[in-house]
Write an enzyme that holds these catalytic residues in place. Structure first.
Site: not given
Length: 246
Positions: A8, A104-105
Site C-alpha cells: 500500500d 495505490d495498492e
C-alpha cells in the site's frame, strides 16, 4: 503454504504532490477539489494533516475548520498513474502475479519464487519497501501473510513505511483484537448488523458459530467467518484476469 504480500503506497496522492513541490513537504497537505468554490472533498492527506484529524472523504470546508493551515492542492491523476506503473514495475521484478487494488495498492503472490527462498518473506517485503522509497521517493507499507485478507490487514497495521508479517503463530494476537470493520468487505451496514449480535472485533467474528452468521447474513456471514479465521484461498490475479467460475 502460500506467501502473499499486500503493498500500500502511503498517502499516495499527497506524497506524490509533495515530490513535485518540496516546499509543502513539511506542511499539512491534502489533495482535493475547488477551495474557492467551497465544494469538493478530501481525496487524500499526508501524515501531518492526519494528525489534525483531517479525513479522506470529508468536505474541504470541514477539513479547513480542523486545520486552518491545511494546504490543499488539486489532483493530478496523470502523475498518480505514472507512479503506480513505476511501482508495479518494481513488484514485477519479484513475481508476475501482481493484482492491482486501486491505483495505490496491490497483492503480490511470491510463493515459490527464487527471491523468497533466498531471503525469506519479511526480508523480501523489506527489500521491496526500501526499493520503492529509494527509486520513487515515496513510502509503502507491506503486509505479509499466507492469504490476501490477512496480508491487507498487515499493510494497514503499521503505517507509514513498515512491514508486518501475520503468520499462523501470531494472527490471533494481531488480527483478532482489531475492530470488525477493518476486515475486508465489512462495510457500515454489515458492521451495524454484527454489532447487534455483540460482534465488535474480528476475534468475536471468528469465534461466533458459522451457522449463526449464515442465518443472519447469508453467504456473506459464511465468507466473513472464513476470513476472520484465515481461511481465504482466493488467488492473486494478474491485471485483467478474472477468477474461475464456480
Amino acid at each position: 503454504m502460500r506467501s502473499v504480500l499486500h503493498i500500500d503506497m502511503n498517502a499516495c496522492y499527497a506524497s506524490i504532490e509533495c515530490l513535485y513541490d518540496p516546499s509543502i513537504r513539511n506542511l499539512p497537505v491534502a489533495v482535493g477539489g475547488d477551495v474557492e468554490a467551497r465544494h469538493g472533498i478530501i481525496l487524500a492527506k499526508n501524515q501531518i494533516a492526519k494528525r489534525y484529524g483531517v479525513k479522506t472523504g470529508e468536505a474541504l470546508w470541514q477539513a479547513k475548520q480542523k486545520c486552518p493551515e491545511l494546504h490543499i492542492v488539486p489532483p493530478h491523476f496523470d502523475r498518480y498513474l505514472r507512479f503506480s506503473r513505476m511501482a508495479r514495475e518494481i513488484y514485477a521484478d519479484y513475481t508476475d502475479l501482481v493484482e492491482p487494488f486501486g491505483l495505490d495498492e496491490v497483492w503480490c503472490d511470491v510463493t515459490g519464487t527464487q527471491k523468497l527462498r533466498e531471503r525469506g518473506m519479511e526480508a523480501l517485503a523489506n527489500e521491496i519497501r526500501e526499493r520503492v522509497k529509494f527509486e520513487l521517493g515515496i513510502t509503502v507499507s507491506v503486509g505479509a501473510s499466507w492469504n490476501k485478507i490477512f496480508a491487507k490487514l498487515g499493510s494497514d497495521y503499521r503505517k507509514p513505511d513498515a512491514v508486518t508479517v501475520i503468520d499462523r503463530a501470531n494472527y490471533r494476537d494481531i488480527v483478532w483484537p482489531l475492530p470488525a470493520e477493518e476486515l475486508l468487505f465489512v462495510g457500515r451496514s454489515t458492521r451495524v448488523r454484527l454489532a447487534a449480535l455483540g460482534i465488535h472485533t474480528i476475534g468475536d467474528l471468528a469465534r461466533t458459530e458459522e451457522r449463526v452468521l449464515k442465518l443472519r447474513l447469508g453467504k456473506m456471514g459464511e465468507l466473513l467467518h472464513a476470513y476472520a479465521n484465515g481461511l481465504d484461498n482466493s488467488p492473486v490475479l494478474r491485471e485483467g484476469e478474472y477468477p474461475p467460475a464456480k
